[in-house]
Design a protein around this motif. Structure first.
Motif, PDB file in Angstrom:
ATOM      1  N   TRP A 158       0.797  -1.228   0.000  1.00  0.00           N
ATOM      2  CA  TRP A 158       0.000   0.000   0.000  1.00  0.00           C
ATOM      3  C   TRP A 158       0.833   1.283   0.000  1.00  0.00           C
ATOM      4  N   GLY A 159       2.111   1.201   0.295  1.00  0.00           N
ATOM      5  CA  GLY A 159       2.912   2.408   0.427  1.00  0.00           C
ATOM      6  C   GLY A 159       3.668   2.843  -0.801  1.00  0.00           C
ATOM      7  N   SER A 160       4.022   1.897  -1.656  1.00  0.00           N
ATOM      8  CA  SER A 160       4.928   2.223  -2.764  1.00  0.00           C
ATOM      9  C   SER A 160       4.436   3.330  -3.699  1.00  0.00           C
ATOM     10  N   PRO A 161       3.131   3.513  -3.934  1.00  0.00           N
ATOM     11  CA  PRO A 161       2.740   4.630  -4.800  1.00  0.00           C
ATOM     12  C   PRO A 161       3.113   6.008  -4.239  1.00  0.00           C
ATOM     13  N   TYR A 162       3.440   6.081  -2.960  1.00  0.00           N
ATOM     14  CA  TYR A 162       3.720   7.354  -2.298  1.00  0.00           C
ATOM     15  C   TYR A 162       5.214   7.577  -2.065  1.00  0.00           C
ATOM     16  N   TRP A 163       6.027   6.587  -2.409  1.00  0.00           N
ATOM     17  CA  TRP A 163       7.461   6.701  -2.187  1.00  0.00           C
ATOM     18  C   TRP A 163       8.060   7.557  -3.289  1.00  0.00           C
ATOM     19  N   ASP A 164       8.416   8.771  -2.916  1.00  0.00           N
ATOM     20  CA  ASP A 164       8.945   9.728  -3.883  1.00  0.00           C
ATOM     21  C   ASP A 164      10.184  10.407  -3.306  1.00  0.00           C
ATOM     22  N   GLU A 165      10.613  11.491  -3.927  1.00  0.00           N
ATOM     23  CA  GLU A 165      11.829  12.170  -3.491  1.00  0.00           C
ATOM     24  C   GLU A 165      11.702  12.737  -2.076  1.00  0.00           C
ATOM     25  N   GLU A 166      10.542  13.327  -1.752  1.00  0.00           N
ATOM     26  CA  GLU A 166      10.343  13.857  -0.393  1.00  0.00           C
ATOM     27  C   GLU A 166      10.437  12.744   0.649  1.00  0.00           C
ATOM     28  N   HIS A 167       9.779  11.647   0.341  1.00  0.00           N
ATOM     29  CA  HIS A 167       9.800  10.467   1.211  1.00  0.00           C
ATOM     30  C   HIS A 167      11.246  10.013   1.420  1.00  0.00           C
TER      31      HIS A 167
ATOM     32  N   VAL B 161       5.267  16.599  18.642  1.00  0.00           N
ATOM     33  CA  VAL B 161       6.444  17.456  18.570  1.00  0.00           C
ATOM     34  C   VAL B 161       6.495  18.205  17.243  1.00  0.00           C
ATOM     35  N   LYS B 162       6.086  17.513  16.163  1.00  0.00           N
ATOM     36  CA  LYS B 162       6.237  18.100  14.831  1.00  0.00           C
ATOM     37  C   LYS B 162       5.346  17.359  13.840  1.00  0.00           C
ATOM     38  N   THR B 163       4.856  18.056  12.842  1.00  0.00           N
ATOM     39  CA  THR B 163       4.177  17.420  11.713  1.00  0.00           C
ATOM     40  C   THR B 163       4.926  17.813  10.442  1.00  0.00           C
ATOM     41  N   THR B 164       5.107  16.836   9.575  1.00  0.00           N
ATOM     42  CA  THR B 164       5.802  17.068   8.312  1.00  0.00           C
ATOM     43  C   THR B 164       4.945  16.523   7.180  1.00  0.00           C
ATOM     44  N   PRO B 165       4.210  17.413   6.481  1.00  0.00           N
ATOM     45  CA  PRO B 165       3.385  16.947   5.360  1.00  0.00           C
ATOM     46  C   PRO B 165       4.196  16.858   4.072  1.00  0.00           C
ATOM     47  N   PHE B 166       3.886  15.859   3.259  1.00  0.00           N
ATOM     48  CA  PHE B 166       4.503  15.696   1.946  1.00  0.00           C
ATOM     49  C   PHE B 166       3.440  15.956   0.878  1.00  0.00           C
ATOM     50  N   ALA B 167       3.867  16.363  -0.283  1.00  0.00           N
ATOM     51  CA  ALA B 167       2.950  16.611  -1.399  1.00  0.00           C
ATOM     52  C   ALA B 167       2.175  15.345  -1.777  1.00  0.00           C
ATOM     53  N   SER B 168       2.748  14.164  -1.532  1.00  0.00           N
ATOM     54  CA  SER B 168       2.096  12.895  -1.878  1.00  0.00           C
ATOM     55  C   SER B 168       0.883  12.596  -1.000  1.00  0.00           C
ATOM     56  N   GLY B 169       0.756  13.320   0.129  1.00  0.00           N
ATOM     57  CA  GLY B 169      -0.330  13.052   1.070  1.00  0.00           C
ATOM     58  C   GLY B 169       0.149  12.388   2.344  1.00  0.00           C
ATOM     59  N   ILE B 170       1.377  11.894   2.371  1.00  0.00           N
ATOM     60  CA  ILE B 170       1.942  11.352   3.610  1.00  0.00           C
ATOM     61  C   ILE B 170       2.131  12.509   4.586  1.00  0.00           C
TER      62      ILE B 170
ATOM     63  N   TYR C 218       8.872   9.047  18.247  1.00  0.00           N
ATOM     64  CA  TYR C 218       8.163   8.179  17.304  1.00  0.00           C
ATOM     65  C   TYR C 218       7.914   8.994  16.050  1.00  0.00           C
ATOM     66  N   HIS C 219       8.300   8.447  14.903  1.00  0.00           N
ATOM     67  CA  HIS C 219       7.997   9.074  13.615  1.00  0.00           C
ATOM     68  C   HIS C 219       6.995   8.146  12.918  1.00  0.00           C
ATOM     69  N   PHE C 220       5.726   8.492  13.040  1.00  0.00           N
ATOM     70  CA  PHE C 220       4.659   7.717  12.407  1.00  0.00           C
ATOM     71  C   PHE C 220       4.369   8.339  11.042  1.00  0.00           C
ATOM     72  N   TRP C 221       4.691   7.597  10.004  1.00  0.00           N
ATOM     73  CA  TRP C 221       4.457   8.044   8.630  1.00  0.00           C
ATOM     74  C   TRP C 221       3.024   7.660   8.274  1.00  0.00           C
ATOM     75  N   MET C 222       2.108   8.598   8.361  1.00  0.00           N
ATOM     76  CA  MET C 222       0.694   8.337   8.092  1.00  0.00           C
ATOM     77  C   MET C 222       0.447   8.436   6.577  1.00  0.00           C
ATOM     78  N   PHE C 223       0.143   7.283   5.972  1.00  0.00           N
ATOM     79  CA  PHE C 223      -0.098   7.216   4.533  1.00  0.00           C
ATOM     80  C   PHE C 223      -1.588   7.424   4.259  1.00  0.00           C
ATOM     81  N   PRO C 224      -1.936   8.128   3.180  1.00  0.00           N
ATOM     82  CA  PRO C 224      -3.346   8.382   2.864  1.00  0.00           C
ATOM     83  C   PRO C 224      -4.013   7.156   2.218  1.00  0.00           C
ATOM     84  N   VAL C 225      -4.029   6.068   2.986  1.00  0.00           N
ATOM     85  CA  VAL C 225      -4.519   4.783   2.488  1.00  0.00           C
ATOM     86  C   VAL C 225      -5.344   4.126   3.584  1.00  0.00           C
ATOM     87  N   ILE C 226      -6.414   3.472   3.195  1.00  0.00           N
ATOM     88  CA  ILE C 226      -7.168   2.608   4.102  1.00  0.00           C
ATOM     89  C   ILE C 226      -6.915   1.184   3.622  1.00  0.00           C
ATOM     90  N   ALA C 227      -6.236   0.405   4.432  1.00  0.00           N
ATOM     91  CA  ALA C 227      -5.871  -0.956   4.036  1.00  0.00           C
ATOM     92  C   ALA C 227      -7.024  -1.936   4.248  1.00  0.00           C
TER      93      ALA C 227
END
Length: 180
Positions: free
Chosen positions: A22-31, A162-171, A135-144
């Protein structure tokens, strides 16, 4: 003192199992850049047996294709918490006996962060003894819909965002620390 940092991929419905499905479509340069920044700030890995065995099958074969990143992954010292693993290759030391005591000892050694990949049984011990610093929880925009869930069955534990880091992919990477 070194920090122990956990990095975990998770879907919107809390699934952590099979991120390659479920994650590979979101793996990009930012990721890749974010993952590299976590990785480069560390000089050791902490893994449970299942994650260790999965990584040990894949990473040594990737050095030619992935270059420096794979070479560094293969070279980093790895500490594996396991009650069943009898021998470790791939630059690893098996933690036997009191895992909490050994992880606390590793954190006291000089060096950079210790990065933990994979979420499972080891997390029970780490949470119980308050050994994870971030803890760095990478929340993917997917419902498995189904699969192994994040920290399923653990006691209630409160964390500080502590921090939120949004990516253009939706992660969105949600970084938490234990509440004092």
């Amino acid at each position: 003192m070194r920090k122990l940092i956990e990095s975990t991929f998770v879907t919107l419905d809390g699934v952590i199992g099979s991120p390659e499905k479920w994650g590979s479509p979101y793996w990009d340069e930012e990721h890749a850049e974010y993952g590299e920044s976590l990785f480069s700030s560390s000089d050791a890995l902490l893994l449970g047996r299942e994650t260790y065995e999965a990584f040990a099958q894949v990473w040594p074969k990737m050095e030619r294709a992935e270059g420096d990143y794979a070479a560094r992954m293969n070279a980093l010292p790895k500490y594996v918490a396991s009650r069943t693993l009898k021998a470790a290759t791939w630059n690893a030391t098996i933690i036997e006996g009191d895992v909490a005591k050994e992880v606390a000892r590793l954190k006291e050694k000089p060096g950079r962060n210790i990065l933990k990949y994979g979420t499972g049984e080891l997390d029970r011990t780490l949470l119980e003894h308050r050994l994870v610093d971030e803890y760095h929880f990478w929340m993917f925009p997917v419902i498995a819909g189904s699969g192994q869930r994040l920290l399923d069955g653990l006691d209630t534990t409160h964390l500080n965002l502590v921090k939120t880091t949004p990516f253009a992919s939706g992660i969105v990477v949600l970084t938490y620390a234990p509440k004092e």
